[in-house]
Design a protein around this motif. Sequence first.
Motif, mmCIF file in Angstrom:
data_model
loop_
_atom_site.group_PDB
_atom_site.id
_atom_site.type_symbol
_atom_site.label_atom_id
_atom_site.label_comp_id
_atom_site.label_asym_id
_atom_site.label_seq_id
_atom_site.Cartn_x
_atom_site.Cartn_y
_atom_site.Cartn_z
ATOM 1 N N ARG A 574 0.617 -1.013 -0.077
ATOM 2 C CA ARG A 574 0.037 -0.065 -0.058
ATOM 3 C C ARG A 574 0.916 1.419 -0.067
ATOM 4 O O ARG A 574 0.192 2.458 -0.268
ATOM 5 C CB ARG A 574 -0.937 0.031 1.151
ATOM 6 N N SER A 575 1.986 1.071 0.309
ATOM 7 C CA SER A 575 3.007 2.358 0.417
ATOM 8 C C SER A 575 3.736 2.531 -0.956
ATOM 9 O O SER A 575 4.296 3.761 -1.128
ATOM 10 C CB SER A 575 3.994 2.078 1.510
ATOM 11 N N ILE A 576 3.636 1.464 -1.771
ATOM 12 C CA ILE A 576 4.444 1.776 -3.144
ATOM 13 C C ILE A 576 3.685 2.460 -4.142
ATOM 14 O O ILE A 576 2.640 2.021 -4.744
ATOM 15 C CB ILE A 576 4.873 0.503 -3.526
ATOM 16 N N LEU A 577 4.274 3.596 -4.682
ATOM 17 C CA LEU A 577 3.631 4.451 -5.570
ATOM 18 C C LEU A 577 4.470 4.332 -7.066
ATOM 19 O O LEU A 577 3.961 3.949 -8.022
ATOM 20 C CB LEU A 577 3.690 5.746 -5.510
ATOM 21 N N GLY A 578 5.794 4.053 -6.700
ATOM 22 C CA GLY A 578 6.648 3.813 -8.147
ATOM 23 C C GLY A 578 8.100 3.292 -7.713
ATOM 24 O O GLY A 578 8.442 3.195 -6.485
ATOM 25 N N LEU A 579 8.621 2.518 -8.675
ATOM 26 C CA LEU A 579 10.048 2.180 -8.549
ATOM 27 C C LEU A 579 10.833 2.455 -9.709
ATOM 28 O O LEU A 579 10.276 2.537 -11.064
ATOM 29 C CB LEU A 579 10.076 0.321 -8.386
ATOM 30 N N ARG A 580 12.155 2.678 -9.649
ATOM 31 C CA ARG A 580 13.122 2.424 -10.710
ATOM 32 C C ARG A 580 13.645 0.955 -10.593
ATOM 33 O O ARG A 580 14.239 1.002 -9.507
ATOM 34 C CB ARG A 580 14.034 3.554 -10.751
ATOM 35 N N ILE A 581 13.746 0.313 -11.686
ATOM 36 C CA ILE A 581 14.400 -1.067 -11.508
ATOM 37 C C ILE A 581 15.292 -1.049 -12.607
ATOM 38 O O ILE A 581 15.356 -0.390 -13.783
ATOM 39 C CB ILE A 581 13.341 -1.956 -11.980
ATOM 40 N N LEU A 582 16.069 -2.175 -12.540
ATOM 41 C CA LEU A 582 17.224 -2.493 -13.376
ATOM 42 C C LEU A 582 17.032 -4.135 -13.576
ATOM 43 O O LEU A 582 17.222 -4.817 -12.714
ATOM 44 C CB LEU A 582 18.752 -2.167 -12.744
ATOM 45 N N LEU A 583 17.118 -4.293 -14.708
ATOM 46 C CA LEU A 583 17.045 -5.631 -15.457
ATOM 47 C C LEU A 583 18.238 -6.501 -15.514
ATOM 48 O O LEU A 583 19.415 -5.594 -15.632
ATOM 49 C CB LEU A 583 16.222 -5.782 -16.642
ATOM 50 N N ALA A 584 18.377 -7.717 -15.725
ATOM 51 C CA ALA A 584 19.732 -8.307 -15.730
ATOM 52 C C ALA A 584 20.252 -8.053 -16.970
ATOM 53 O O ALA A 584 21.633 -8.124 -16.972
ATOM 54 C CB ALA A 584 19.772 -9.768 -15.767
ATOM 55 N N THR A 622 9.502 5.213 -4.771
ATOM 56 C CA THR A 622 8.719 6.316 -4.370
ATOM 57 C C THR A 622 7.444 5.836 -3.457
ATOM 58 O O THR A 622 6.858 4.866 -3.995
ATOM 59 C CB THR A 622 8.063 7.122 -5.583
ATOM 60 N N LEU A 623 7.387 6.313 -2.355
ATOM 61 C CA LEU A 623 6.473 5.771 -1.139
ATOM 62 C C LEU A 623 5.519 6.900 -0.763
ATOM 63 O O LEU A 623 5.806 8.011 -0.754
ATOM 64 C CB LEU A 623 7.396 5.342 -0.130
ATOM 65 N N LYS A 624 4.494 6.506 -0.478
ATOM 66 C CA LYS A 624 3.171 7.326 0.147
ATOM 67 C C LYS A 624 3.487 7.560 1.476
ATOM 68 O O LYS A 624 3.861 6.567 2.259
ATOM 69 C CB LYS A 624 1.881 6.707 -0.478
ATOM 70 N N LEU A 625 3.264 8.818 2.031
ATOM 71 C CA LEU A 625 3.568 9.135 3.365
ATOM 72 C C LEU A 625 2.383 9.309 3.997
ATOM 73 O O LEU A 625 1.250 9.404 3.717
ATOM 74 C CB LEU A 625 4.722 10.360 3.425
ATOM 75 N N SER A 626 2.568 9.170 5.439
ATOM 76 C CA SER A 626 1.278 9.410 6.286
ATOM 77 C C SER A 626 1.601 10.670 7.148
ATOM 78 O O SER A 626 2.633 10.573 7.882
ATOM 79 C CB SER A 626 0.887 8.150 6.978
ATOM 80 N N PRO A 627 0.491 11.520 7.565
ATOM 81 C CA PRO A 627 0.797 12.479 8.472
ATOM 82 C C PRO A 627 0.690 12.015 9.998
ATOM 83 O O PRO A 627 0.882 12.886 11.090
ATOM 84 C CB PRO A 627 -0.158 13.584 7.988
#
Length: 665
Positions: A574-584, A622-627
């Motif tokens: 639920r916290s994950i909005l985006g990733l940058r990934i590297l493939l093999a 990129t993570l979603k934050l909570s107040p």
Amino acid sequence: MTLPDLGGLRRVCAGNLLTDEAELFSYSCDAASGRARPDVVVLAASAAEVQGAVRWCAEHKVPYVARGAGTNLSGGCIPLRGGVVISLARLDRILVVDTKRNVAVVEPGVVNLRLQEALAEVGRFYAPDPASYRVCTIGGNVAENAGGPRCLKYGVTSDHVRAVEAVMPDGTLERFSAEDAGCDFLSLLVGSEGTLGIAVKVWLDILPLPETLATALAAFPSLDAAMGCVSDVIAAGVLPRALEAMDRATIDTIEASAPAGYPRAEAVLLFELEGSPTAVERDLGKLRALCAARGATDLRLATDAAQSDKLWEGRRSAYAALSRTAPSVSVEDGVVPRQALTAAAARIRSIAAEHGLKPHLLFHAGDGNLHPNIPYDSRDPEQCERVRRASHDMLKAYVELGGSISGEHGIGVEKRPAMLWLHEPPALELMRRVKRAIDPDGLANPGKILPLPEDGSADGVPALRRRPPSDAQWSLIERVREKAGAKEPLFVVGTRTKLPAEMAEDKGEFLTTRPMSRVLDFDRANFTVTVEAGILLRELKAELEPEGFYVPLPLMPGTLGGLLAVRPWPGIRRSILGLRILLADGSFMDLGGKVVKNVAGYDLQRALLGSWGTLAVILEATLKLSPVRPEIPNELPKPELPQFGRWHRKLKEAFDPDGRLNRWR
């Protein structure tokens, strides 16, 4: 298309087929503008009949499309290549409502409103509430990853699905759960628009009804003032259950059709607050001050349930009101970071004016989700072309503002070209490989989501403003490319705190993500943070918490990337909005983004969670934050490497076809 003899299909579906031309016409469209005729419709009455129909299609290489109530707004359930439409409307049982475990088990044909009514009788509710909730089905909500006003606080459909039973393209019946070891295939299936599988049973999270509800409406002298107030409210730590916005054109149309008592103003914000009486009163006090500071000319509080219902009924009836003003209404959908709402609204109005159109603006403002509605005459080809071009220009504007081309309506047919503007070629190619791995014959809802050659190219579209890799990221990328050139196995880790000792033996050189440890973007207004995968969790929390922001992740030894790779707790997704990934193979790409609603393609960023680095290396997240400080488990057992199953292996074929990355066994 020419179908084989239907005798076998009739047998597996107990004769519940439609072949009459008039009946087929009813299944040739959804709520979007396109139309394509199926060759036959299966009125499935059980999961076994869905499975039988898919097996028949697989055997005879016939394309098929699953269909719920047909409320989709992007052409997602139009049978582009003819073939079979599998209607799920008869699978409409609420099987279980468990108030102790707070879970409901339903079939896909259950209407959202009917589920809400059944849950209310036992003091519960289901959070996602799309505007079509009176008629849309849970199966359709799962296929589209539907949203709605309450998603500001509670998230979209994928945040509330615990598990599904799905008929896969090969006709097998599989169960996928948020608690499954290995990659998060459940998140991949939700929002895939029936192109990867058909949900025939769904386990949903349900919630206790709130102790107190309050509805408030604020009127503003300008749309800019209203949009500014949206950011102020969230920044002040007030998290409404819903926060909607309407412009003057929408207000006037609603009041002329089904008066809700809205004031004559350039814009209104509609709030719904929940909690204890004390908490609601505290938040109302903050709202009054914040709205007044932005020049609000009127602030009304519903004094009873009837007044509250009337205010919300006005909002929900907006489309019906607009449909009375013209033969057709184009319902657009996009999303931007919250602080870009003012700029997005200005761009929408400018684009509409350029094409001689009048937009009616309706927003899920709290999460940056915009719905420009454009009345037009669909019988006039010239008007249709102007609407199409304006729609595309608006989608490009959302991308340029750091947003996405779809917040909750999906991609379907109508937004296929826009996928080229949002995603880089490597990301689109990876999605295509995932589709081929799971549906090698391409029979499951073909022609949806992924761009086709006739959709053109991204030429002439402003380049995406991607952040270039950091020096530490480039260093790892170059080492991986060296090993790719030499066809060597790759082992990439963080601090190895989650790796059993015996697995670290005889693996040769380990590459580490630990040098990638920077906070790259801390967006306080949007409640997001982008950080490199090598940062330690305690370092990340130390950066955020003194400023009143919390990341809903358990505090475990090791790096953020390591935590995401092993996914020791289902709530991480639920916290994950985006990733940058590297493939093999050394290619890298961005998946997702920094908006809280995003249904533009397959949710590969969440699918990677729990894959133990066997599919890709996470470079940044990129993570979603909570107040507010979230309730999360502080102590979790050390994760164990799972036995990767059949569907994980199919994803491995798509991500790492040579099988070189993190071969732990």
